[in-house]
Design an enzyme around this catalytic site. Structure first.
Site, short mmCIF file in Angstrom:
data_model
loop_
_atom_site.label_atom_id
_atom_site.label_comp_id
_atom_site.label_asym_id
_atom_site.label_seq_id
_atom_site.Cartn_x
_atom_site.Cartn_y
_atom_site.Cartn_z
N HIS A 167 0.85 -1.19 0.00
CA HIS A 167 0.00 0.00 0.00
C HIS A 167 0.89 1.24 0.00
O HIS A 167 2.05 1.19 0.41
CB HIS A 167 -0.85 0.04 1.28
N CYS A 254 -2.66 0.11 9.96
CA CYS A 254 -3.70 -0.84 9.51
C CYS A 254 -4.64 -1.28 10.61
O CYS A 254 -5.77 -1.69 10.36
CB CYS A 254 -3.07 -2.11 8.95
C1 CIR Z 1 -3.46 -7.76 3.19
O1 CIR Z 1 -2.60 -8.21 2.41
O2 CIR Z 1 -4.47 -7.21 2.79
C2 CIR Z 1 -3.24 -7.90 4.68
N1 CIR Z 1 -2.57 -9.14 4.97
C3 CIR Z 1 -2.42 -6.76 5.21
C4 CIR Z 1 -3.14 -5.45 5.10
C5 CIR Z 1 -2.38 -4.33 5.69
N2 CIR Z 1 -3.16 -3.15 5.68
C6 CIR Z 1 -2.67 -1.94 5.53
O3 CIR Z 1 -1.50 -1.77 5.25
N3 CIR Z 1 -3.51 -0.92 5.59
#
Ligand code: CIR
Length: 259
Positions: A167, A254
């Site tokens: 991201h 997150c």
């Molecule tokens: C994913 O790959 O969607 C999750 N394992 C990690 C998401 C992390 N979220 C973020 O950076 N906002």
């Protein structure tokens, strides 16, 4: 414009946490340790003055603890996203229910747009919207229009060529005060003009995902160089162990929706 918060919504990691999406090769996360790190994260936000609501885990969504991706919350309105990973699409329903008491109306990203909250970086002057493997052009433009409707300027920045970024905020976070924490290799990205950039040492690149909460900066543990950089700028960082979330490509931003 976003740094004064009174509330945060979190969601517990569930029994299937280790089945979530990840590109990290650091081994499987240990759920008991993840739960204790999650509790420490909630306590830290409480200590910074926020009222915390912790939602129960939903075993259908191993990545559901990463609540940031399901909504964009601002002082003037909230927007429910349309996550870019198919396995995460249904995570928004519980977040919409949790946000409903706090917002008179909620806007939505609609197909073909996709947006993950992890691509949205709220600074003091403008919202930076990253286009990534999760947030597409249609989603970025929808979000930009929805933010304009509630009075926010935005800038769209394409990070699809930055292979190290899941991201946008994997590599860039707002510290407030016109400053960004930036992972090494990214400072010359178009769209970051006008910000003072605090560039992290390569061994501490994970700390480029950090959060400003009221007058403090929350950073991951194990980043002495970044702590020193922040101290020199007059901040007193709060460090939290994030090892189990890092194994699932997650960082500090997150784990909560802060508003
Ligand atoms: C994913 O790959 O969607 C999750 N394992 C990690 C998401 C992390 N979220 C973020 O950076 N906002």
């Amino acid at each position: 414009m976003f740094a004064q918060f009174t509330r945060a919504i979190l969601r517990l990691p569930g029994k299937r946490f280790a089945d979530g999406l990840t590109s990290a090769s650091e081994g499987a996360p240990q759920l008991p340790k993840a739960l204790s790190q999650h509790a420490a994260y909630a306590r830290a936000l409480e200590d910074l003055g926020l009222t915390i609501e912790v939602l129960p885990a939903d075993e259908h969504y191993p990545d559901g603890t990463f609540v940031e991706d399901a909504a964009i919350v601002t002082p003037h309105g909230a927007i429910i996203t349309r996550p870019g990973a198919a396995s995460r699409a249904g995570e928004t329903a519980a977040i919409e229910t949790a946000l409903t008491p706090y917002y008179a109306s909620l806007a939505h990203i609609t197909a073909p747009g996709t947006v993950d909250g992890g691509d949205i970086c709220e600074t003091d002057s403008v919202v930076l919207i990253g286009i990534s493997a999760r947030t597409n052009e249609a989603g970025a433009h929808q979000l930009s229009r929805l933010l304009a409707d509630i009075g926010f300027k935005s800038r769209i920045i394409d990070v699809r060529t930055c292979a190290q970024l899941l991201h946008f905020k994997t590599g860039i976070s707002s510290l407030g005060d016109g400053r960004l924490a930036v992972a090494p290799g990214l400072p010359h990205l178009d769209g970051l003009e006008g910000f003072e950039q605090i560039v992290l040492h390569p061994s501490e690149a994970y700390a480029a995902n950090c959060i400003r909460v009221n007058d403090r900066i929350v950073i991951p543990t194990g980043c002495p160089r970044f702590e020193e950089q922040l101290s020199r700028l007059g901040y007193t960082p709060v460090a939290l162990d994030m090892s189990e979330f890092k194994k699932m490509d997650g960082g500090l931003s997150c784990l909560s929706l802060r508003f």
